[in-house]
Design an enzyme around this catalytic site. Structure first.
Site, PDB file in Angstrom:
ATOM      1  N   ASP A 244      12.362  48.784  23.484  1.00 53.40           N
ATOM      2  CA  ASP A 244      12.886  47.441  22.990  1.00 53.40           C
ATOM      3  C   ASP A 244      13.465  46.790  24.231  1.00 53.40           C
ATOM      4  O   ASP A 244      14.470  46.769  24.735  1.00 53.40           O
ATOM      5  CB  ASP A 244      14.032  47.579  21.993  1.00 53.40           C
ATOM      6  CG  ASP A 244      14.426  46.232  21.412  1.00 53.40           C
ATOM      7  OD1 ASP A 244      13.281  45.382  21.290  1.00 53.40           O
ATOM      8  OD2 ASP A 244      15.072  46.308  20.589  1.00 53.40           O
TER       9      ASP A 244
ATOM     10  N   ASP B  87      19.729  48.980  19.242  1.00 50.86           N
ATOM     11  CA  ASP B  87      18.312  48.843  20.068  1.00 50.86           C
ATOM     12  C   ASP B  87      17.495  49.966  20.157  1.00 50.86           C
ATOM     13  O   ASP B  87      16.357  49.985  20.287  1.00 50.86           O
ATOM     14  CB  ASP B  87      18.976  48.288  21.378  1.00 50.86           C
ATOM     15  CG  ASP B  87      19.676  47.058  21.509  1.00 50.86           C
ATOM     16  OD1 ASP B  87      19.022  46.153  21.381  1.00 50.86           O
ATOM     17  OD2 ASP B  87      20.852  47.088  21.349  1.00 50.86           O
TER      18      ASP B  87
ATOM     19  N   GLU C 280       7.710  46.455  22.635  1.00 47.92           N
ATOM     20  CA  GLU C 280       7.799  45.384  21.832  1.00 47.92           C
ATOM     21  C   GLU C 280       7.250  44.057  22.419  1.00 47.92           C
ATOM     22  O   GLU C 280       7.591  44.002  23.476  1.00 47.92           O
ATOM     23  CB  GLU C 280       8.927  45.207  21.141  1.00 47.92           C
ATOM     24  CG  GLU C 280       9.129  43.915  20.183  1.00 47.92           C
ATOM     25  CD  GLU C 280      10.528  43.664  19.474  1.00 47.92           C
ATOM     26  OE1 GLU C 280      10.369  43.816  18.118  1.00 47.92           O
ATOM     27  OE2 GLU C 280      11.496  43.397  20.226  1.00 47.92           O
TER      28      GLU C 280
END
Length: 157
Positions: free
Chosen positions: A7, A139, A67
């Site tokens: 992420d 996260d 992502e």
């Protein structure tokens, strides 16, 4: 098979490493790479580069899931894009295959709705990995959801 989910961010890069053994998903590690806000941007980017290299050298993932970043009008947009570039460079230098997923795609795959809440995604991650406690910080949980999306795409549910 061992996968790292990432992420991206400048202040915090979430990561989650999952191994598939005998068709079972095993959480090996998760956490964040944190960069000090008092440091210059180039030093923060180097910290991401260095720490991600160490993680990959230690765990030797065979693939990665990251992502996708969508452009928002924000003061942090360029910094996040730069951090993401460093992440992609590290993965390419290690010859690790990268898959990219949008936030809606991750939510749909993990929680069944592209508009799922953070809690719904977290609950799905905990269920899928048979965790008793939620991964902290958020996260790292997001990074695990990203890794699980890749596994799902590969037919591992």
């Amino acid at each position: 098979m061992r996968i790292i989910g990432i992420d991206p961010g400048l202040a915090r890069v979430g990561y989650g490493i999952i191994e598939i053994e005998n068709e079972k998903k095993i959480l090996l590690d998760c956490g964040v790479i944190e960069t000090g806000k008092d440091k210059k941007e180039e030093d923060r980017l180097y910290e991401i580069f260095k720490d991600l290299n160490e993680l990959i050298n230690h765990w030797n993932p065979t693939s990665a899931a990251v992502e996708k970043f969508f452009f928002y009008r924000s003061s942090t947009t360029i910094s996040v894009v730069q951090a993401r570039g460093v992440i992609m460079m590290v993965l390419a230098s290690k010859k690790i295959q990268v898959s990219e997923y949008s936030p809606a795609q991750i939510k749909l795959t993990i929680a069944g709705s592209g508009k799922a809440s953070k809690k719904e995604v977290l609950d799905a991650v905990m269920f899928s990995l048979e965790l008793k406690k939620p991964p902290k910080p958020d996260d790292s949980a997001d990074a695990l959801a990203i890794a699980l999306t890749k596994l799902n795409e590969d037919g591992i549910n």
